[in-house]
Design an enzyme around this catalytic site. Structure first.
Site, PDB file in Angstrom:
ATOM      1  N   GLY A  22       0.847  -1.185   0.000  1.00 34.09           N
ATOM      2  CA  GLY A  22       0.000   0.000   0.000  1.00 34.09           C
ATOM      3  C   GLY A  22       0.883   1.234   0.000  1.00 34.09           C
ATOM      4  O   GLY A  22       1.969   1.222  -0.587  1.00 34.09           O
ATOM      5  N   CYS A  23       0.452   2.263   0.668  1.00 32.09           N
ATOM      6  CA  CYS A  23       1.219   3.512   0.714  1.00 32.09           C
ATOM      7  C   CYS A  23       2.630   3.263   1.238  1.00 32.09           C
ATOM      8  O   CYS A  23       2.812   2.748   2.331  1.00 32.09           O
ATOM      9  CB  CYS A  23       0.508   4.516   1.617  1.00 32.09           C
ATOM     10  N   PHE A  24       3.630   3.630   0.442  1.00 35.55           N
ATOM     11  CA  PHE A  24       5.003   3.359   0.854  1.00 35.55           C
ATOM     12  C   PHE A  24       5.426   4.141   2.083  1.00 35.55           C
ATOM     13  O   PHE A  24       6.337   3.732   2.792  1.00 35.55           O
ATOM     14  CB  PHE A  24       6.016   3.510  -0.272  1.00 35.55           C
ATOM     15  N   TRP A  25       4.774   5.265   2.382  1.00 40.15           N
ATOM     16  CA  TRP A  25       5.115   6.013   3.600  1.00 40.15           C
ATOM     17  C   TRP A  25       5.002   5.117   4.830  1.00 40.15           C
ATOM     18  O   TRP A  25       5.820   5.171   5.733  1.00 40.15           O
ATOM     19  CB  TRP A  25       4.183   7.190   3.810  1.00 40.15           C
TER      20      TRP A  25
END
Length: 179
Positions: free
Chosen positions: A14-17
């Site tokens: 999902g969101c790499f952050w």
């Protein structure tokens, strides 16, 4: 100075952050880079990946010391950061670019990833099938500088996103730990 053999691991979650911090906090992790992999366009931009036209997924590339943090532990930590039953993305991020995947770099990583997925499936921890993909690694393209170490640069925004996306609650519910 010791001559160590570092290895590479690549995960889309999902969101790499949200995929950087849990790995960054571990002994034996040398470097984590946010970026894109799995698609057909060379050097895609964030905007292009989000447009769902490149085939890429947001991912992290991890350089690690297997003597200090073996691949098995990386995969185990990966499973605790995602919803492995979600085929449409991760949490409130939807679409191909947010689908979870393990990208193996050699046959040993492939074997470990496949066995780990089967073990998770058989554990009964989830009521739905495990649908996380396991692919051979493809070229990895580093994301723009503003996406690197986002949780360190923007802790308030990161924490709000981590909570608001549903990821933190999911992790707490299914793993008894919130990162």
């Amino acid at each position: 100075m010791e001559n160590r053999q570092y290895k590479k691991a690549t995960f889309a979650g999902g969101c790499f952050w949200c995929m950087v911090k849990p790995f960054d906090e571990q002994t034996g992790i040398i470097r984590i880079t946010s970026g894109y992999t799995g698609g057909h366009k060379e050097n895609p931009t964030y905007r292009e990946v989000c447009s769902e036209t490149t085939g890429h997924r947001e991912a992290v590339e991890i350089i690690y010391d297997p003597a200090l943090f073996p691949y098995e532990k990386l995969v185990e930590l990966f499973w605790t950061q995602i919803d492995p039953t979600d085929a449409g993305g991760q949490f409130f991020d939807r679409g191909e670019s947010y689908k979870a995947a393990i990208y193996f770099h050699d046959e040993e990583q492939k074997r470990i990833a496949m066995a780990s997925r089967q073990e998770l499936e058989q554990s009964g921890r989830f009521n739905a099938p495990i649908v996380t993909d396991i692919f051979e690694a493809k070229p990895f393209y580093e994301a723009e500088i503003e996406h690197q170490d986002y949780y360190k640069k923007h802790p308030i925004r990161y924490n709000a996103y981590h909570q608001g996306s549903g990821r933190a609650g999911f992790i707490k519910k299914y793993n008894q730990r919130s990162l």
